[in-house]
Scaffold this motif. Structure first.
Motif, mmCIF file in Angstrom:
data_model
loop_
_atom_site.group_PDB
_atom_site.id
_atom_site.type_symbol
_atom_site.label_atom_id
_atom_site.label_comp_id
_atom_site.label_asym_id
_atom_site.label_seq_id
_atom_site.Cartn_x
_atom_site.Cartn_y
_atom_site.Cartn_z
ATOM 1 N N PRO A 1 6.972 -4.198 -8.279
ATOM 2 C CA PRO A 1 7.366 -5.519 -7.782
ATOM 3 C C PRO A 1 6.337 -6.570 -8.201
ATOM 4 O O PRO A 1 5.153 -6.256 -8.366
ATOM 5 N N PRO A 2 6.756 -7.815 -8.403
ATOM 6 C CA PRO A 2 5.856 -8.841 -8.948
ATOM 7 C C PRO A 2 4.527 -8.985 -8.214
ATOM 8 O O PRO A 2 3.470 -9.076 -8.842
ATOM 9 N N ARG A 3 4.558 -9.009 -6.894
ATOM 10 C CA ARG A 3 3.311 -9.191 -6.142
ATOM 11 C C ARG A 3 2.348 -8.037 -6.379
ATOM 12 O O ARG A 3 1.134 -8.225 -6.514
ATOM 13 N N ILE A 4 2.888 -6.825 -6.450
ATOM 14 C CA ILE A 4 2.052 -5.650 -6.671
ATOM 15 C C ILE A 4 1.536 -5.617 -8.105
ATOM 16 O O ILE A 4 0.358 -5.339 -8.347
ATOM 17 N N LEU A 5 2.401 -5.914 -9.067
ATOM 18 C CA LEU A 5 1.976 -5.914 -10.464
ATOM 19 C C LEU A 5 0.879 -6.948 -10.688
ATOM 20 O O LEU A 5 -0.106 -6.693 -11.398
ATOM 21 N N SER A 6 1.017 -8.112 -10.079
ATOM 22 C CA SER A 6 -0.002 -9.156 -10.210
ATOM 23 C C SER A 6 -1.347 -8.668 -9.689
ATOM 24 O O SER A 6 -2.394 -8.863 -10.325
ATOM 25 N N ALA A 7 -1.338 -8.014 -8.534
ATOM 26 C CA ALA A 7 -2.582 -7.499 -7.958
ATOM 27 C C ALA A 7 -3.200 -6.428 -8.846
ATOM 28 O O ALA A 7 -4.420 -6.389 -9.037
ATOM 29 N N LEU A 8 -2.389 -5.546 -9.393
ATOM 30 C CA LEU A 8 -2.903 -4.484 -10.255
ATOM 31 C C LEU A 8 -3.520 -5.055 -11.533
ATOM 32 O O LEU A 8 -4.559 -4.575 -11.995
ATOM 33 N N ILE A 9 -2.894 -6.067 -12.101
ATOM 34 C CA ILE A 9 -3.450 -6.693 -13.306
ATOM 35 C C ILE A 9 -4.823 -7.291 -12.992
ATOM 36 O O ILE A 9 -5.759 -7.182 -13.787
ATOM 37 N N GLY A 10 -4.956 -7.902 -11.823
ATOM 38 C CA GLY A 10 -6.246 -8.444 -11.438
ATOM 39 C C GLY A 10 -7.310 -7.386 -11.298
ATOM 40 O O GLY A 10 -8.467 -7.581 -11.699
ATOM 41 N N VAL A 11 -6.957 -6.235 -10.750
ATOM 42 C CA VAL A 11 -7.921 -5.142 -10.568
ATOM 43 C C VAL A 11 -8.315 -4.530 -11.906
ATOM 44 O O VAL A 11 -9.492 -4.333 -12.194
ATOM 45 N N VAL A 12 -7.324 -4.211 -12.739
ATOM 46 C CA VAL A 12 -7.618 -3.574 -14.032
ATOM 47 C C VAL A 12 -8.403 -4.526 -14.931
ATOM 48 O O VAL A 12 -9.284 -4.112 -15.679
ATOM 49 N N GLY A 13 -8.105 -5.830 -14.831
ATOM 50 C CA GLY A 13 -8.805 -6.800 -15.648
ATOM 51 C C GLY A 13 -10.131 -7.253 -15.081
ATOM 52 O O GLY A 13 -10.877 -7.979 -15.748
ATOM 53 N N GLY A 14 -10.447 -6.856 -13.835
ATOM 54 C CA GLY A 14 -11.718 -7.231 -13.238
ATOM 55 C C GLY A 14 -11.856 -8.714 -12.981
ATOM 56 O O GLY A 14 -12.949 -9.274 -13.062
ATOM 57 N N ARG A 15 -10.752 -9.363 -12.644
ATOM 58 C CA ARG A 15 -10.775 -10.811 -12.452
ATOM 59 C C ARG A 15 -10.592 -11.179 -10.983
ATOM 60 O O ARG A 15 -10.010 -10.434 -10.213
ATOM 61 N N ASP A 16 -11.103 -12.369 -10.632
ATOM 62 C CA ASP A 16 -11.008 -12.837 -9.249
ATOM 63 C C ASP A 16 -9.648 -13.435 -8.930
ATOM 64 O O ASP A 16 -9.225 -13.438 -7.773
ATOM 65 N N ALA B 1 0.836 -1.207 0.000
ATOM 66 C CA ALA B 1 0.000 0.000 0.000
ATOM 67 C C ALA B 1 0.867 1.252 0.000
ATOM 68 O O ALA B 1 0.559 2.240 -0.685
ATOM 69 N N LEU B 2 1.962 1.222 0.756
ATOM 70 C CA LEU B 2 2.877 2.362 0.779
ATOM 71 C C LEU B 2 3.530 2.552 -0.583
ATOM 72 O O LEU B 2 3.642 3.679 -1.083
ATOM 73 N N TRP B 3 3.947 1.460 -1.237
ATOM 74 C CA TRP B 3 4.560 1.557 -2.564
ATOM 75 C C TRP B 3 3.571 2.155 -3.564
ATOM 76 O O TRP B 3 3.935 3.040 -4.367
ATOM 77 N N LEU B 4 2.331 1.702 -3.538
ATOM 78 C CA LEU B 4 1.324 2.216 -4.469
ATOM 79 C C LEU B 4 1.083 3.709 -4.255
ATOM 80 O O LEU B 4 0.942 4.475 -5.213
ATOM 81 N N ALA B 5 1.017 4.115 -2.997
ATOM 82 C CA ALA B 5 0.792 5.542 -2.704
ATOM 83 C C ALA B 5 1.923 6.402 -3.237
ATOM 84 O O ALA B 5 1.714 7.547 -3.668
ATOM 85 N N GLN B 6 3.138 5.860 -3.249
ATOM 86 C CA GLN B 6 4.298 6.638 -3.664
ATOM 87 C C GLN B 6 4.556 6.590 -5.169
ATOM 88 O O GLN B 6 5.112 7.539 -5.735
ATOM 89 N N HIS B 7 4.145 5.514 -5.846
ATOM 90 C CA HIS B 7 4.594 5.307 -7.225
ATOM 91 C C HIS B 7 3.482 5.155 -8.271
ATOM 92 O O HIS B 7 3.757 5.342 -9.462
ATOM 93 N N SER C 1 -14.272 -5.917 -8.463
ATOM 94 C CA SER C 1 -14.782 -6.919 -7.531
ATOM 95 C C SER C 1 -13.929 -7.010 -6.274
ATOM 96 O O SER C 1 -14.393 -7.488 -5.243
ATOM 97 N N HIS C 2 -12.686 -6.579 -6.343
ATOM 98 C CA HIS C 2 -11.826 -6.552 -5.167
ATOM 99 C C HIS C 2 -10.731 -5.525 -5.390
ATOM 100 O O HIS C 2 -10.342 -5.252 -6.521
ATOM 101 N N PRO C 3 -10.197 -4.923 -4.314
ATOM 102 C CA PRO C 3 -9.110 -3.951 -4.466
ATOM 103 C C PRO C 3 -7.778 -4.652 -4.681
ATOM 104 O O PRO C 3 -7.677 -5.880 -4.554
ATOM 105 N N ALA C 4 -6.768 -3.886 -5.010
ATOM 106 C CA ALA C 4 -5.436 -4.472 -5.184
ATOM 107 C C ALA C 4 -4.987 -5.144 -3.892
ATOM 108 O O ALA C 4 -4.522 -6.287 -3.895
ATOM 109 N N PHE C 5 -5.129 -4.446 -2.793
ATOM 110 C CA PHE C 5 -4.812 -4.996 -1.482
ATOM 111 C C PHE C 5 -5.924 -4.578 -0.533
ATOM 112 O O PHE C 5 -6.217 -3.404 -0.369
#
Length: 424
Positions: free
Chosen positions: A257-272, A234-240, A403-407
């Motif tokens: 970072p991989p974990r953050i990029l994976s979460a963002l792809i899920g949010v932008v793509g609207g996938r579970d 959450a801190l990384w997202l707020a800063q970058h 359907s869900h936030p990044a984190f």
């Protein structure tokens, strides 16, 4: 099933205190009640903890007896002094992925009922055995450390908080609780259907109590690690990162970072579910234009990157109406929408951008994916760009609500030790 003591009210109340703060009187707390022993125990404990709880009973219609069982459950709750509301699922058809579709529809109905009641919290009856089963199944699926955290104690979901106060207690303790209260319950035969993965996991754990305790402890440890990682993310997202209400994200030169990029792809793509870990790791190692899990990753100004919805993967058009959801991400807000309007992607910009008006500065690949109101084959409004060609929808706008936030900010562990008598 081994003998156990009922769940102590003092221990339950202590858990609820830690999971607070809770709303004051006049704002109810909702409880999801299937009619089984687990959820009936939760309803009993919740009613003793707080007077203004409302039970939500869902008739899924998958078995001939489901309506009768749901009505019996409402009657039993009434005898306990618990107000109950019966919800009926409509449109659930048999076929592939039926259990997954039923679960999604059930939660949609529960969340909608919470909004109607003004309830901010929904209690559900998952227990220690459910947690162990979940961790076992996720381990078999190689879901990674996040998955091994299992189910969260508390999880914000859109405008409702999902709360699982029974995760520390065994199923046998919940059975003992309903028996001590003199309450009967419903036994769903589908829970013993060994064609389902969860039933098979339950059978294994029933025969190996040590394994169940080990998996539960593993979930607690992984949950603590996940909360720490989520705070850092959450801190990384707020800063970058820069989020656009139209559904895309701007990232710096190194992507994320991989974990953050994976979460963002899920949010932008609207996938579970997240994309493949190896594919995400490859992009982080060597950033490049790509399409992954319904998301396009394209270079942007000054070495930055855009994560945007893949146009070809977007959902088809849906009828427009206040509260309508399109592409699992956008919710239409409007006082009134004329008949025969529908929601779909804005499409080629030249067809709807006013002649002579300067462009927004965003590339066409993201503007084409914006939600728009259509009528008779023509775009009537693209609210994110401030464009409206129909007086009747001047107040309409879309809320980007995946359907869900990044984190999620989920709570996976308590601050103090488990209560006495908690199941492991």
């Amino acid at each position: 099933m081994e003998a156990a003591e009922p769940v102590g009210q003092q221990g339950f109340d202590a858990i609820m205190t830690e999971l607070g703060p809770w709303p004051g009187q006049g704002i109810p707390v909702a409880v999801a009640v299937s009619g089984g022993a687990d959820s009936m125990a939760l309803a009993i404990l919740a009613r003793r903890w707080r007077a203004d709880v409302i039970a939500l009973v869902v008739d899924h219609g998958l078995r001939a007896e489901s309506r009768t069982e749901a009505e019996q459950t409402v009657a039993r709750l009434s005898m306990l002094g618990i107000q109950a509301r019966l919800l009926t699922l409509e449109g659930l058809e048999r076929g592939s992925r039926m259990a997954e579709r039923a679960r999604r529809m059930r939660y949609q109905a529960l969340f909608a009922a919470c909004r109607d009641l003004g309830a901010l919290d929904l209690l559900v009856a998952h227990h220690a055995g459910d947690q162990a089963e979940t961790v076992m199944m996720r381990g078999r699926a190689s879901s990674g450390q996040d998955g091994l955290a299992g189910m969260a104690l508390a999880l914000p979901v859109t405008d409702v908080r999902l709360v699982r106060p029974l995760l520390a207690f065994t199923k046998s303790a919940l059975y003992a609780t309903v028996r001590a209260a003199g309450v009967t319950w419903v036994e769903d035969p589908s829970n013993a259907n060994l064609r389902t993965e969860r039933a098979r996991a339950r059978q294994v754990l029933r025969q190996d109590a040590v394994l169940g305790g080990s998996l539960f402890a593993q979930a607690r440890q992984a949950g603590q690690a996940r909360m720490a990682q989520d705070r850092d993310a959450a801190l990384w997202l707020a800063q970058h990162a820069r989020f656009h209400p139209g559904g895309w994200v701007v990232l710096p030169a190194g992507l994320a970072p991989p974990r953050i990029l994976s979460a963002l792809i899920g949010v932008v793509g609207g996938r579970d579910y997240p994309p493949r870990r190896d594919a995400v790791a490859g992009l982080v190692h060597a950033p490049r234009a790509a399409t992954l899990a319904g998301v396009v990753i394209v270079p942007w100004r000054d070495g930055q990157w855009l994560l945007a919805r893949e146009e070809a993967a977007m959902a088809p058009c849906v009828s427009a109406g206040a509260g309508a959801v399109w592409d699992r991400r956008f919710v239409l807000r409007a006082r009134h929408v004329p008949k025969d309007m529908y929601i779909g992607a804005a499409g080629p910009v030249a067809r709807w951008w006013p002649a002579g008006q300067g462009r927004s500065g965003w590339p066409a690949c993201v503007l084409r994916t914006l939600p728009a109101l259509w009528h008779d084959g023509r775009v009537m409004a693209v609210p994110h760009m401030g464009l409206c060609m129909h007086d009747g929808i001047a107040d309409a706008f879309f809320v980007n609500q995946p359907s869900h936030p990044a984190f999620s900010g989920a709570l996976f562990g308590r601050r103090t030790a488990l209560p006495v008598g908690a199941g492991q």
